[in-house]
Scaffold this motif. Structure first.
Motif, short mmCIF file in Angstrom:
data_model
loop_
_atom_site.label_atom_id
_atom_site.label_comp_id
_atom_site.label_asym_id
_atom_site.label_seq_id
_atom_site.Cartn_x
_atom_site.Cartn_y
_atom_site.Cartn_z
N LEU A 84 0.84 -1.20 0.00
CA LEU A 84 0.00 0.00 0.00
C LEU A 84 0.87 1.26 0.00
CD1 LEU A 84 -2.68 -1.27 2.52
CD2 LEU A 84 -3.15 -0.53 0.17
N TYR B 36 -3.24 -5.65 -6.92
CA TYR B 36 -2.66 -6.07 -5.64
C TYR B 36 -2.61 -7.59 -5.52
CZ TYR B 36 -2.18 -1.48 -3.46
OH TYR B 36 -1.77 -0.21 -3.15
N GLU C 277 -12.18 1.23 1.20
CA GLU C 277 -11.26 1.59 0.11
C GLU C 277 -10.00 0.73 0.16
OE1 GLU C 277 -8.53 5.38 -1.39
OE2 GLU C 277 -9.65 5.48 0.49
N ASP D 229 -10.86 -2.85 -0.80
CA ASP D 229 -11.06 -2.97 -2.25
C ASP D 229 -9.73 -2.96 -3.00
OD1 ASP D 229 -13.77 -3.06 -1.85
OD2 ASP D 229 -14.12 -0.93 -2.30
N LEU D 230 -8.81 -2.12 -2.52
CA LEU D 230 -7.49 -2.09 -3.16
C LEU D 230 -6.80 -3.45 -3.04
CD1 LEU D 230 -5.76 1.31 -2.25
CD2 LEU D 230 -6.18 0.39 -4.54
N ASP E 217 0.68 2.98 -3.67
CA ASP E 217 -0.29 4.08 -3.60
C ASP E 217 0.01 5.10 -2.50
OD1 ASP E 217 -2.50 3.59 -5.63
OD2 ASP E 217 -2.34 1.62 -4.71
N SER F 50 -8.13 -5.94 -5.36
CA SER F 50 -8.05 -5.62 -6.78
C SER F 50 -7.06 -6.55 -7.50
CB SER F 50 -7.62 -4.17 -6.98
OG SER F 50 -6.28 -3.98 -6.56
#
Length: 330
Positions: free
Chosen positions: A75, A110, A100, A103-104, A79, A107
Motif C-alpha cells: 500500500l 494487488y 477503500e 477494495d485495493l 499508492d 483488486s
C-alpha cells in the motif's frame, strides 16, 4: 537498495550468509522483510533476470502476520498509503480498516503481488536446527543435481564396487534463483536433544555454512543484541551500537557469516543529536545501518536511514549537511 551506501552494503547476494542485529524493537525484522520485499518486486519487474525462494522460519510471528506486513508495504509502495498491519486487522474498534483499503487489496493489481508473495515465500513451523537443515537441503536436491566423488568399497561378497562418496559439487536447475533462509529470530529455535540453546544456535549456524557452501543458499539470521549492552554502563562508555561482541546467547555466529549488519536507534537511548542528525525531530523514525563485520569489504561503514516500521520501509537519508535533509525534517 541504498545507492550511496552500496560500496559498503551491496544488497542481497547469492551464497552470502548475513546476520542482522539490533537491540529490542530495533527494526531487525522490518529491515529483513524490506530487503526481501524489494527483491521480490525487482524480479517481478525483471522476470528474466532472477528468481527467488524464501524459506521463512518465523519463530516470533506467524505467516499471516508476515503477509499483513507485505500488504502494508504494498500500500505504501504502490499508492503511498501508510497503514500498519495492526490497523489492517482493525484492532482498534474506533478505527476499522476502510472499504477503500479492502477494495485495493482485493483488486487485480494487488492480488498479482500477493499471489507472487505466496508463491515465493515458504513458511514452516520447523524450529530445530536439523529439521531446518533437512527441509532446505531437500529443496536444493529437488531443484538441482548433487555430484559425489566415487569411492571403491568392498561389498558383502568381498568384491570391490564403486559407490558415491563425499560431496563433490552441486548444479542447480536454475542458476539465477536466489535461495534465502530466514531465521527470525535465532534465539527462539528449539534446542537439539541434549544441547543448550547456545550449542543449538552454533549447530544451526554450521548447517547454514554448509547450505551456503554446497547449495549456494543465502541464509539471513536475525539475532538480538544482549540486554546487558543496553545498560547505563554501556551508555556511559558509548558502547551502545550493535556489535559482534554484543550478540545475545552466542557470539560465535559472527565467525560464520559473510556480513554482520547492525541497526541502531539513537532515540531508544534518549539521544537528541547523533552523527549530525536531529533525533528530537526524527524520534523513532531514524535508524543507522552499520557494517559491523564483512569478509568481502571494509567494516565500519555507517548510513542514516528513514524508518517507517508500519510499512517495512527504509529510505537512505541525505547527509546531515545536505540542504535536502530539510525536506525530511519538514
Amino acid at each position: 537498495p541504498f545507492k550511496r551506501f552500496k560500496n559498503d552494503f551491496i544488497g542481497l547476494e547469492q551464497g552470502c550468509y548475513t546476520c542482522i542485529t539490533s537491540f529490542t524493537k530495533g527494526g531487525k525484522t522490518q529491515f529483513t522483510l524490506y530487503l526481501l520485499f524489494e527483491a521480490l518486486m525487482y524480479i517481478l519487474d525483471y522476470p528474466d533476470s532472477a528468481d527467488m525462494k524464501v524459506f521463512y522460519f518465523a519463530l516470533e510471528e506467524n505467516d499471516e502476520r508476515i503477509l499483513q506486513r507485505f500488504e502494508s508495504y504494498l500500500l505504501k509502495k504502490l499508492d503511498k498509503i501508510t497503514i500498519s498491519p495492526r490497523d489492517l486487522r482493525s484492532s482498534d474498534n474506533d478505527k476499522p480498516v476502510s472499504q477503500e483499503i479492502l477494495d485495493l487489496l482485493a483488486s487485480e493489481k494487488y492480488q498479482m503481488y500477493i499471489k507472487a508473495f505466496e508463491e515465493h515465500f515458504v513458511f514452516s513451523s520447523v524450529s530445530n536446527p536439523t529439521g531446518i537443515y533437512k527441509l532446505c537441503r531437500t529443496y536444493a536436491e529437488e531443484t538441482g543435481k548433487t555430484y559425489y566423488k566415487k569411492i571403491q568399497v568392498r561389498n558383502e561378497f568381498g568384491e570391490m564396487e564403486e559407490k558415491d562418496g563425499i560431496f563433490d559439487h552441486y548444479i542447480p536447475n536454475n542458476p539465477n534463483e536466489f535461495k534465502f533462509i530466514v531465521c527470525d529470530h535465532i534465539s527462539l529455535i528449539t534446542s537439539e536433544k541434549g544441547m543448550s540453546i547456545k550449542e543449538s544456535m552454533d549447530k544451526l549456524s554450521k548447517y547454514f555454512v554448509e547450505l551456503r557452501n554446497r547449495y549456494n543458499f543465502s541464509p539471513i539470521v536475525i539475532q538480538q543484541q544482549s540486554t546487558t549492552n543496553e545498560s547505563n554502563d554501556s551508555f556511559k562508555l558509548k558502547n551502545i551500537r550493535p556489535s559482534g561482541r554484543g550478540l545475545a546467547d552466542s557470539t560465535y555466529i559472527q565467525r560464520d557469516v559473510n556480513q554482520l549488519l547492525g541497526l541502531f536507534s539513537p532515540y531508544k537511548f534518549s539521544i537528541e543529536e547523533y552523527m549530525g542528525y536531529d533525533i528530537k525531530l526524527f524520534k523513532d523514525k531514524i535508524r543507522f545501518l552499520e557494517v559491523c563485520n564483512s569478509r568481502d569489504g571494509e567494516v565500519g561503514g555507517l548510513v542514516a536511514l528513514y524508518f517507517d516500521g508500519a510499512t517495512c520501509t527504509f529510505r537512505e537519508l541525505p547527509l546531515p549537511n545536505d540542504p535536502a535533509i530539510n525536506r525530511w525534517y519538514d
